[in-house]
Motif scaffolding. Structure first.
Motif, PDB file in Angstrom:
ATOM      1  N   SER A   1       0.809  -1.227   0.000  1.00  0.00           N
ATOM      2  CA  SER A   1       0.000   0.000   0.000  1.00  0.00           C
ATOM      3  C   SER A   1       0.842   1.277   0.000  1.00  0.00           C
ATOM      4  O   SER A   1       0.340   2.346  -0.324  1.00  0.00           O
ATOM      5  CB  SER A   1      -0.904   0.015   1.234  1.00  0.00           C
ATOM      6  N   ASP A   2       2.137   1.163   0.330  1.00  0.00           N
ATOM      7  CA  ASP A   2       3.007   2.337   0.412  1.00  0.00           C
ATOM      8  C   ASP A   2       4.168   2.175  -0.563  1.00  0.00           C
ATOM      9  O   ASP A   2       4.935   1.207  -0.476  1.00  0.00           O
ATOM     10  CB  ASP A   2       3.534   2.487   1.848  1.00  0.00           C
TER      11      ASP A   2
ATOM     12  N   HIS B   1       2.866  -1.106  -6.699  1.00  0.00           N
ATOM     13  CA  HIS B   1       1.936  -0.154  -6.089  1.00  0.00           C
ATOM     14  C   HIS B   1       1.247   0.593  -7.226  1.00  0.00           C
ATOM     15  O   HIS B   1       1.901   1.263  -8.032  1.00  0.00           O
ATOM     16  CB  HIS B   1       2.671   0.836  -5.179  1.00  0.00           C
ATOM     17  N   SER B   2      -0.085   0.452  -7.314  1.00  0.00           N
ATOM     18  CA  SER B   2      -0.851   1.051  -8.406  1.00  0.00           C
ATOM     19  C   SER B   2      -2.253   1.368  -7.889  1.00  0.00           C
ATOM     20  O   SER B   2      -2.629   0.956  -6.787  1.00  0.00           O
ATOM     21  CB  SER B   2      -0.915   0.079  -9.599  1.00  0.00           C
ATOM     22  N   PRO B   3      -3.071   2.051  -8.690  1.00  0.00           N
ATOM     23  CA  PRO B   3      -4.469   2.303  -8.270  1.00  0.00           C
ATOM     24  C   PRO B   3      -5.260   1.018  -8.053  1.00  0.00           C
ATOM     25  O   PRO B   3      -6.137   0.961  -7.174  1.00  0.00           O
ATOM     26  CB  PRO B   3      -5.032   3.110  -9.440  1.00  0.00           C
TER      27      PRO B   3
ATOM     28  N   ALA C   1      -4.367  -0.189  -4.577  1.00  0.00           N
ATOM     29  CA  ALA C   1      -5.023   0.627  -3.547  1.00  0.00           C
ATOM     30  C   ALA C   1      -6.497   0.255  -3.396  1.00  0.00           C
ATOM     31  O   ALA C   1      -7.025   0.155  -2.290  1.00  0.00           O
ATOM     32  CB  ALA C   1      -4.876   2.107  -3.914  1.00  0.00           C
ATOM     33  N   GLU C   2      -7.188  -0.004  -4.534  1.00  0.00           N
ATOM     34  CA  GLU C   2      -8.585  -0.429  -4.493  1.00  0.00           C
ATOM     35  C   GLU C   2      -8.713  -1.811  -3.851  1.00  0.00           C
ATOM     36  O   GLU C   2      -9.652  -2.076  -3.091  1.00  0.00           O
ATOM     37  CB  GLU C   2      -9.153  -0.457  -5.919  1.00  0.00           C
TER      38      GLU C   2
ATOM     39  N   MET D   1      -6.752  -3.030  -1.522  1.00  0.00           N
ATOM     40  CA  MET D   1      -6.555  -2.861  -0.069  1.00  0.00           C
ATOM     41  C   MET D   1      -7.851  -2.414   0.599  1.00  0.00           C
ATOM     42  O   MET D   1      -8.186  -2.865   1.692  1.00  0.00           O
ATOM     43  CB  MET D   1      -5.438  -1.842   0.187  1.00  0.00           C
ATOM     44  N   ARG D   2      -8.595  -1.516  -0.070  1.00  0.00           N
ATOM     45  CA  ARG D   2      -9.881  -1.067   0.497  1.00  0.00           C
ATOM     46  C   ARG D   2     -10.880  -2.229   0.561  1.00  0.00           C
ATOM     47  O   ARG D   2     -11.622  -2.370   1.527  1.00  0.00           O
ATOM     48  CB  ARG D   2     -10.440   0.080  -0.346  1.00  0.00           C
TER      49      ARG D   2
END
Length: 533
Positions: free
Chosen positions: A91-92, A109-111, A114-115, A117-118
């Motif tokens: 995430s980082d 690490h990409s969009p 990040a989605e 992880m949510r």
């Protein structure tokens, strides 16, 4: 692909079963609507649980700061290093760079990550088995509190909130004490008004009133523990001739109760001041050395906290507390204030009015450095404050003695005073300036003497003059000089002589002097005419 996910309970590493679903970023949340759907995309491969809150806090702070913690390093070596060909979704991005540098693992690490992880956070309880929801919520709450304290740098040794409350309470106590003492003096003053003039100390006054009560008891009461002998004698003498009114026992009882309150509050105020002094030396030793305990505590209270005060520039520290005067000056376009709370510091107080502005500016600059050192530094000594205060005191002495010490000029500025040179000349006193009577010429004195003698009788004056010397000349020389002189020159000489003669006061003496001079002139003319023939 592997996914690294950190929770409040520990580290979780998932394996992505269907990577094609990750490409559909906008519709990925639909695949995680239920735990069953989520388990079709992700599978828990390893879960490393934290032993206690301290370990969880260390892991969380390392993740926030983008560092690789010890526990995370062990997990990555144990699980991910075996499958080095797999990519690690994190995430980082900063943490990914550190992992790639130290463990040589390819991180993503990409969009889409990040989605993902949510979505994992939404279905975390279903994806991580063996962890009760109640325990998980308790761990999350404990870690949140610990992390908040760490971010605020919360420490029982450095609590500036205690200082803010203590200085506020100290100011309130001072106000209440002033009101109570004023009320006590006025109340008891109706009964014994002379006592207020004899005893000026407020605490001693209240102790005396509490011990004495009615003024008739003063003569039989021993006040040696409270008052000196001289003041005690004055109090006893004043009680005998007091002009106060008589009061009842109930009034005296209420006054004594008020005196008890004043004494208790005074003792508590002294205790609170000692507490504040010790707390200031523990939290901000350099600030305390620079401006003192009370001024330093008021600066911290005004800013809200020591960290907020450290963010202020020196110019703001200088006028902190004089905001009304500052905005009024800006509005009316007048001179802005030179000092605020810092005016009460000892260095500014002992300066002359001419140099108060300069010293307050220099003190604010050094104080700002001391505040930042106290707030952000790890040391707890006051060496920096002592050193800067010594510099300011030296500068203050230089400003105060500027006109005295500076005796020789430099290339940049001229000297204020000339260099002293010892001269061994002895000057004599001139007494001519003592007399205010106008001085008269010798000729005038001679004429006055001659006039006085002529009044008394025909006495031949025996006075040496320049004119008889001319008569001693030879006849030949006189004839030559008389022939050379023209009649015009003679007239000029006569005019000059008339001008040189001072005009005296009109009277009998002036008449006699003029008559005698005319007789002399006639005789001289006759002698010259005879010589010419």
């Amino acid at each position: 692909m592997l996914v690294l996910f950190e929770t409040a309970a520990g580290y979780a590493i998932f394996k992505v079963l269907d990577e094609s679903k990750l490409q559909q970023v906008d519709s990925l949340y639909k695949e995680f609507e239920t735990p069953e759907k989520a388990n079709k995309i992700l599978k828990l491969k390893h879960f490393e649980k934290f032993q206690d809150t301290t370990e969880a806090l260390a892991a969380a702070t390392a993740l926030v700061e983008g560092k690789l913690g010890k526990s995370l390093k062990k997990v990555l070596k144990k699980v991910v290093a075996k499958e080095a060909h797999e990519q690690l979704a994190i995430s980082d991005a900063k943490l990914g760079g550190v992992i790639k540098e130290k463990l040589d693992l390819s991180c993503v690490h990409s969009p889409a990550v990040a989605e993902l992880m949510r979505c994992i956070r939404a279905q975390m309880e279903g994806l991580i088995s063996g962890l009760p929801p109640r325990d998980f919520s308790a761990m999350s709450l404990g870690l949140a509190h610990s992390l908040s304290r760490y971010k605020l740098k919360f420490s029982p040794d450095k609590v500036d909130t205690m200082i803010v409350q203590a200085i506020s309470l100290l100011d309130d106590l001072d106000k209440e004490l002033n009101n109570y003492i004023m009320r006590c003096r006025e109340w008891y003053g109706w009964h014994f008004p002379e006592l207020g003039k004899v005893i000026t100390d407020n605490l001693a006054y209240c102790k005396t009133v509490r011990k004495v009560g009615d003024r008739t008891n003063v003569s039989s009461t021993d006040l040696s523990e409270i008052l000196p002998e001289e003041i005690e004698a004055e109090v006893k003498l004043a009680a005998e001739i007091s002009m106060g009114t008589e009061v009842s026992e109930q009034d005296i009882g209420n006054i004594r109760h008020l005196c008890d309150q004043v004494i208790e509050i005074s003792e508590y105020r002294a205790q609170l001041y000692d507490y504040l002094k010790n707390r200031m030396m523990a939290i901000a030793p350099n600030l305390t050395v620079m401006v003192g305990e009370l001024v330093g505590a008021r600066l911290i209270s005004h800013a809200g906290s020591l960290l907020n005060l450290a963010k202020h520039p020196a110019s703001t520290v200088q006028i902190l507390g004089a905001e009304k005067a500052l905005f009024r000056a800006l509005k009316t376009r007048k001179d802005t204030p030179k000092y605020g709370l810092i005016y009460h510091a000892s260095l500014v107080g002992q300066t002359t009015a001419k140099n108060k502005g300069k010293i307050s500016r220099m003190l604010a600059a050094k104080t700002a450095l001391a505040i930042r050192y106290d707030a952000l530094g790890e040391d707890t000594n006051a060496e920096m404050g002592v050193e800067n205060r010594a510099k300011l005191e030296a500068r203050l002495r230089q400003l105060e003695e500027k006109g005295i010490r500076r005796i020789s000029g430099t290339g940049k500025a001229m000297a204020k005073a000339d260099k002293y040179q010892h001269k061994s000349e002895v000057k004599m006193y001139d007494p001519s300036g003592d007399s205010t009577i106008p001085s008269t010429s010798k000729k005038r004195k001679f004429e006055e003497v001659e006039g006085e003698t002529s009044e008394q009788g025909p006495v031949t004056p025996v006075v040496k003059s320049k004119k008889p010397k001319k008569e001693s000349l030879t006849e030949e020389q006189e004839t030559e000089t008389a022939a050379a002189e023209t009649p015009k020159k003679k007239k000029k000489k006569k005019d000059k002589k008339a001008e040189e003669e001072p005009e005296g006061p009109k009277g009998e003496e002036e008449v006699t002097v003029s008559e005698s001079t005319e007789k002399k002139k006639k005789k001289k003319k006759k002698v010259k005419e005879e010589e010419d023939e």
